[in-house]
Scaffold this motif. Structure first.
Motif, PDB file in Angstrom:
ATOM      1  N   MET A  55     -14.827   7.636   6.241  1.00 54.83           N
ATOM      2  CA  MET A  55     -14.463   7.640   4.688  1.00 54.83           C
ATOM      3  C   MET A  55     -13.303   6.916   4.451  1.00 54.83           C
ATOM      4  N   VAL A  56     -13.213   6.211   3.499  1.00 57.97           N
ATOM      5  CA  VAL A  56     -12.353   5.491   3.044  1.00 57.97           C
ATOM      6  C   VAL A  56     -10.934   6.267   2.081  1.00 57.97           C
ATOM      7  N   ASP A  57      -9.857   6.017   2.524  1.00 58.40           N
ATOM      8  CA  ASP A  57      -8.746   6.878   1.844  1.00 58.40           C
ATOM      9  C   ASP A  57      -8.348   5.922   0.741  1.00 58.40           C
ATOM     10  N   SER A  58      -8.514   6.388  -0.540  1.00 61.29           N
ATOM     11  CA  SER A  58      -8.329   5.668  -1.711  1.00 61.29           C
ATOM     12  C   SER A  58      -6.747   6.083  -2.477  1.00 61.29           C
ATOM     13  N   GLU A  59      -6.228   7.114  -1.509  1.00 61.61           N
ATOM     14  CA  GLU A  59      -4.953   7.524  -2.127  1.00 61.61           C
ATOM     15  C   GLU A  59      -3.916   6.376  -2.101  1.00 61.61           C
ATOM     16  N   GLY A  60      -3.033   6.056  -2.902  1.00 58.91           N
ATOM     17  CA  GLY A  60      -2.004   5.136  -2.964  1.00 58.91           C
ATOM     18  C   GLY A  60      -2.899   3.732  -3.699  1.00 58.91           C
ATOM     19  N   MET A  61      -3.952   3.859  -3.934  1.00 57.24           N
ATOM     20  CA  MET A  61      -4.353   2.546  -4.631  1.00 57.24           C
ATOM     21  C   MET A  61      -4.062   2.572  -6.055  1.00 57.24           C
ATOM     22  N   HIS A  62      -3.502   1.675  -6.697  1.00 54.21           N
ATOM     23  CA  HIS A  62      -3.048   1.546  -8.102  1.00 54.21           C
ATOM     24  C   HIS A  62      -2.746   0.341  -8.481  1.00 54.21           C
ATOM     25  N   TYR A  63      -2.622   0.068  -9.798  1.00 53.07           N
ATOM     26  CA  TYR A  63      -2.315  -1.247 -10.259  1.00 53.07           C
ATOM     27  C   TYR A  63      -1.002  -1.553  -9.914  1.00 53.07           C
ATOM     28  N   ARG A  64      -0.692  -3.056  -9.740  1.00 53.87           N
ATOM     29  CA  ARG A  64       0.702  -3.793  -9.607  1.00 53.87           C
ATOM     30  C   ARG A  64       1.528  -2.964 -10.894  1.00 53.87           C
ATOM     31  N   SER A  65       1.009  -3.433 -12.030  1.00 52.69           N
ATOM     32  CA  SER A  65       1.751  -3.178 -13.048  1.00 52.69           C
ATOM     33  C   SER A  65       1.552  -1.606 -13.820  1.00 52.69           C
ATOM     34  N   ASP A  66       2.595  -1.037 -14.196  1.00 56.28           N
ATOM     35  CA  ASP A  66       2.480   0.230 -14.743  1.00 56.28           C
ATOM     36  C   ASP A  66       1.698   0.244 -16.266  1.00 56.28           C
ATOM     37  N   LEU A  67       2.089  -0.887 -16.803  1.00 56.73           N
ATOM     38  CA  LEU A  67       1.591  -1.232 -18.107  1.00 56.73           C
ATOM     39  C   LEU A  67       0.039  -1.192 -18.152  1.00 56.73           C
ATOM     40  N   VAL A  68      -0.450  -1.807 -16.846  1.00 55.90           N
ATOM     41  CA  VAL A  68      -1.840  -1.913 -16.874  1.00 55.90           C
ATOM     42  C   VAL A  68      -2.535  -0.497 -16.467  1.00 55.90           C
ATOM     43  N   GLN A  69      -2.061   0.358 -15.846  1.00 60.98           N
ATOM     44  CA  GLN A  69      -2.285   1.680 -15.588  1.00 60.98           C
ATOM     45  C   GLN A  69      -2.369   2.352 -16.887  1.00 60.98           C
TER      46      GLN A  69
END
Length: 122
Positions: free
Chosen positions: A1-15
């Protein structure tokens, strides 16, 4: 199983933009906005009115592409909106075989109301 926690865009604006786009395009959001304004419109009809209000007249095929849905879905929505007097089909000036979908005066009022409802929610 792959842990996707902590995956995010570098830019808060993009998120934030991604989250906002997800909210705007969710059918429940469209139904809620329509309910606030008292219109009996499907989520697809709302999106057609928003798109025509924001971008102007266009062919049904262009609407289907922008809305990322099938041509039959858009065709049915346009037919219902046409029956209610929100849109009309006009012959393309360049290609007489083609028709553009455009807002009527009443459709402009409804689209404007939907845009105002979106502004009011912010």
């Amino acid at each position: 199983m792959v842990d996707s926690e902590g995956m995010h865009y570098r830019s808060d604006l993009v998120q934030l933009l991604t989250d906002l786009q997800g909210l705007w395009s969710h059918p429940a959001f469209g139904r809620r906005m329509v309910g606030v304004r008292g219109y009996e419109l499907s989520p697809t009809e709302v999106r057609v009115l928003w798109t025509l209000g924001g971008r102007g007249p266009m062919r049904s095929s262009a609407l289907a592409e922008l809305l990322d849905t099938g041509a039959p879905t858009v065709s049915k929505a346009v037919a219902r909106l046409e029956q209610r007097g929100h849109v009309r089909r006009v012959q393309d000036a360049v290609d007489g075989r083609a028709q553009d979908v455009t807002l009527t005066d009443h459709g402009i009022e409804v689209a404007r109301s939907l845009f105002e409802a979106g502004d009011d929610m912010m």
